[in-house]
Design a protein around this motif. Structure first.
Motif, PDB file in Angstrom:
ATOM      1  N   PRO A  96       0.805  -1.226   0.000  1.00  0.00           N
ATOM      2  CA  PRO A  96       0.000   0.000   0.000  1.00  0.00           C
ATOM      3  C   PRO A  96       0.834   1.271   0.000  1.00  0.00           C
ATOM      4  O   PRO A  96       0.392   2.311  -0.475  1.00  0.00           O
ATOM      5  N   GLU A  97       2.047   1.211   0.553  1.00  0.00           N
ATOM      6  CA  GLU A  97       2.964   2.342   0.524  1.00  0.00           C
ATOM      7  C   GLU A  97       4.086   2.044  -0.467  1.00  0.00           C
ATOM      8  O   GLU A  97       4.633   0.943  -0.464  1.00  0.00           O
ATOM      9  N   PRO A  98       4.413   2.990  -1.331  1.00  0.00           N
ATOM     10  CA  PRO A  98       5.510   2.725  -2.273  1.00  0.00           C
ATOM     11  C   PRO A  98       6.844   2.619  -1.541  1.00  0.00           C
ATOM     12  O   PRO A  98       7.177   3.452  -0.700  1.00  0.00           O
ATOM     13  N   VAL A  99       7.607   1.568  -1.850  1.00  0.00           N
ATOM     14  CA  VAL A  99       8.920   1.346  -1.245  1.00  0.00           C
ATOM     15  C   VAL A  99       9.881   0.903  -2.357  1.00  0.00           C
ATOM     16  O   VAL A  99       9.640  -0.096  -3.031  1.00  0.00           O
ATOM     17  N   LEU A 100      10.951   1.666  -2.538  1.00  0.00           N
ATOM     18  CA  LEU A 100      11.984   1.332  -3.511  1.00  0.00           C
ATOM     19  C   LEU A 100      13.168   0.732  -2.766  1.00  0.00           C
ATOM     20  O   LEU A 100      13.692   1.335  -1.832  1.00  0.00           O
ATOM     21  N   VAL A 101      13.576  -0.475  -3.183  1.00  0.00           N
ATOM     22  CA  VAL A 101      14.683  -1.187  -2.532  1.00  0.00           C
ATOM     23  C   VAL A 101      15.759  -1.445  -3.577  1.00  0.00           C
ATOM     24  O   VAL A 101      15.455  -1.871  -4.693  1.00  0.00           O
ATOM     25  N   PHE A 261      10.395  -8.782   2.045  1.00  0.00           N
ATOM     26  CA  PHE A 261      10.878  -8.407   0.722  1.00  0.00           C
ATOM     27  C   PHE A 261      12.236  -7.720   0.828  1.00  0.00           C
ATOM     28  O   PHE A 261      13.170  -8.043   0.089  1.00  0.00           O
ATOM     29  N   ILE A 262      12.362  -6.788   1.766  1.00  0.00           N
ATOM     30  CA  ILE A 262      13.649  -6.111   1.964  1.00  0.00           C
ATOM     31  C   ILE A 262      14.710  -7.126   2.394  1.00  0.00           C
ATOM     32  O   ILE A 262      15.858  -7.088   1.929  1.00  0.00           O
ATOM     33  N   GLY A 263      14.328  -8.051   3.263  1.00  0.00           N
ATOM     34  CA  GLY A 263      15.271  -9.049   3.748  1.00  0.00           C
ATOM     35  C   GLY A 263      15.864  -9.904   2.655  1.00  0.00           C
ATOM     36  O   GLY A 263      16.998 -10.387   2.781  1.00  0.00           O
ATOM     37  N   ALA A 264      15.123 -10.090   1.555  1.00  0.00           N
ATOM     38  CA  ALA A 264      15.642 -10.896   0.451  1.00  0.00           C
ATOM     39  C   ALA A 264      16.861 -10.253  -0.199  1.00  0.00           C
ATOM     40  O   ALA A 264      17.699 -10.949  -0.789  1.00  0.00           O
ATOM     41  N   PHE A 265      16.988  -8.929  -0.087  1.00  0.00           N
ATOM     42  CA  PHE A 265      18.134  -8.238  -0.670  1.00  0.00           C
ATOM     43  C   PHE A 265      19.402  -8.429   0.155  1.00  0.00           C
ATOM     44  O   PHE A 265      20.500  -8.138  -0.321  1.00  0.00           O
ATOM     45  N   LEU A 266      19.259  -8.931   1.371  1.00  0.00           N
ATOM     46  CA  LEU A 266      20.393  -9.048   2.285  1.00  0.00           C
ATOM     47  C   LEU A 266      21.011 -10.438   2.303  1.00  0.00           C
ATOM     48  O   LEU A 266      21.830 -10.746   3.176  1.00  0.00           O
ATOM     49  N   ALA A 285      19.724  -0.073   0.041  1.00  0.00           N
ATOM     50  CA  ALA A 285      19.017   1.182   0.333  1.00  0.00           C
ATOM     51  C   ALA A 285      17.515   0.944   0.236  1.00  0.00           C
ATOM     52  O   ALA A 285      17.046   0.215  -0.646  1.00  0.00           O
ATOM     53  N   VAL A 286      16.787   1.560   1.142  1.00  0.00           N
ATOM     54  CA  VAL A 286      15.323   1.475   1.169  1.00  0.00           C
ATOM     55  C   VAL A 286      14.787   2.902   1.180  1.00  0.00           C
ATOM     56  O   VAL A 286      15.153   3.706   2.051  1.00  0.00           O
ATOM     57  N   TYR A 287      13.920   3.226   0.221  1.00  0.00           N
ATOM     58  CA  TYR A 287      13.329   4.562   0.131  1.00  0.00           C
ATOM     59  C   TYR A 287      11.812   4.470   0.254  1.00  0.00           C
ATOM     60  O   TYR A 287      11.172   3.658  -0.432  1.00  0.00           O
ATOM     61  N   ARG A 288      11.257   5.331   1.118  1.00  0.00           N
ATOM     62  CA  ARG A 288       9.802   5.414   1.315  1.00  0.00           C
ATOM     63  C   ARG A 288       9.368   6.830   0.964  1.00  0.00           C
ATOM     64  O   ARG A 288       9.460   7.748   1.793  1.00  0.00           O
ATOM     65  N   PRO A 289       8.869   7.042  -0.268  1.00  0.00           N
ATOM     66  CA  PRO A 289       8.582   8.400  -0.743  1.00  0.00           C
ATOM     67  C   PRO A 289       7.540   9.154   0.083  1.00  0.00           C
ATOM     68  O   PRO A 289       7.679  10.365   0.283  1.00  0.00           O
ATOM     69  N   ARG A 290       6.499   8.474   0.567  1.00  0.00           N
ATOM     70  CA  ARG A 290       5.475   9.191   1.326  1.00  0.00           C
ATOM     71  C   ARG A 290       5.980   9.617   2.700  1.00  0.00           C
ATOM     72  O   ARG A 290       5.564  10.641   3.231  1.00  0.00           O
TER      73      ARG A 290
END
Length: 322
Positions: A96-101, A261-266, A285-290
């Motif tokens: 529901p919230e945009p997250v760029l990883v 999902f973020i954990g998969a990058f680690l 890096a994790v970005y949360r635009p809102r």
């Protein structure tokens, strides 16, 4: 790895100190083919005037802080720099919230280790610094986040280094649509995939190249090829196709939390231990635009950095090898 978070709203002594610290190594890299292999000062400035006129006052101010020497001014234009390669993976979590990883896979010996918050030209920008005023990922106060991966092609042409292109996007754009228009017209010296997402959850990936028009796609995953593999040995070494498939499967076949999902990058296959070859994962890096916030992560460590409540600090990170 030693990291520094630096907050300097306008160019000043902190930036000048970074320039003095990093310039010897950057200069050695910049002249490795001879200074005559790089464009002259007038060609560099004219390229900025033609393609990024909004940045020209900032560029001139930075050149002054750097001492005004010819080589420094030509380097800071980042027009037709020497070629360089990275790997990297990036994707958007479909919650529901945009997250760029994104994972940044690069040589630890050619990396600044600096997170910089600025308010240049009246816009707050936070991101991972490269080439002293460029960025390899970042977010601005309009809620626009951006990151890059290498596009997996050998072609080198006339254009700007992509860190300056990302800086331009974050300084001048507020939406994914505006970013896409900028990325479509800006010339790049090598092929890169640039993913942008805004606070309204609009996103795109621009497949940029020096020898053909940029292609804008409504895709949320980018690794190290574009619409097809064009450099087979690089693709095999970096496992770009396998990483792309892994991410696409997680986005389409699994319903998982943001944290999973973020954990998969680690961890493998996204996390790379190829540090000796110059393609190890230096950070996630994790970005949360809102929320206007950025995180840097490593296995076992999280560094939280809000754009509007930013604290300067230093951090020593032991990068693990699996």
């Amino acid at each position: 790895m030693r990291w520094r978070a630096i907050d300097e709203p306008q160019p000043g002594p902190k930036w000048a100190g970074l320039f003095r610290e990093f310039w010897p190594d950057y200069h050695k890299w910049w002249v490795r083919e001879g200074p005559e292999a790089r464009p002259g000062y007038l060609d560099s400035v004219n390229a900025l005037k033609r393609h990024m006129p909004e940045l020209l006052p900032l560029y001139e101010e930075l050149c002054g802080l750097a001492g005004g020497a010819d080589h420094a001014a030509r380097f800071l234009s980042f027009y037709c720099p020497p070629p360089y390669l990275s790997a990297c993976s990036q994707a958007l979590w479909p919650g529901p919230e945009p997250v760029l990883v994104r994972n940044y896979d690069y040589s630890p010996h050619a990396f600044d280790g600096v997170v910089m918050r600025t308010e240049w030209l009246g816009r707050a920008v936070l991101g991972t610094s490269d080439s002293l005023w460029g960025l390899v990922d970042g977010i601005n106060d309009a809620g626009l986040a951006v990151s890059l991966t290498f596009g997996g092609r050998r072609v080198v042409g006339e254009g700007f280094g992509v860190p300056l292109i990302l800086r331009y996007v974050l300084q001048t754009c507020e939406t994914a649509e505006e970013a896409g228009a900028a990325l479509s017209r800006l010339p790049t010296h090598m092929s890169y995939n640039v993913t942008v997402v805004d606070r309204d959850r609009k996103f795109l990936t621009a497949f940029m190249a020096p020898d053909r028009k940029a292609v804008l796609k409504h895709v949320s995953v980018a690794t190290n090829h574009q619409e097809k593999v064009e450099w087979d040995s690089h693709a095999r070494f970096t496992a770009t196709v396998e990483r792309e498939r892994f991410l696409l499967q997680r986005l389409t076949l699994h319903v998982e939390s943001e944290e999973k999902f973020i954990g998969a990058f680690l961890k493998p296959p996204l996390y790379s231990s190829a540090f000796s070859e110059g393609f190890g994962t230096l950070y996630t890096a994790v970005y949360r635009p809102r929320k206007l916030e950025m995180e840097l992560r490593w296995p076992g460590s999280v560094w939280h950095m809000p754009l509007m409540a930013f604290d300067e600090r230093t951090l020593a990170v032991q990068v693990p090898v699996f």
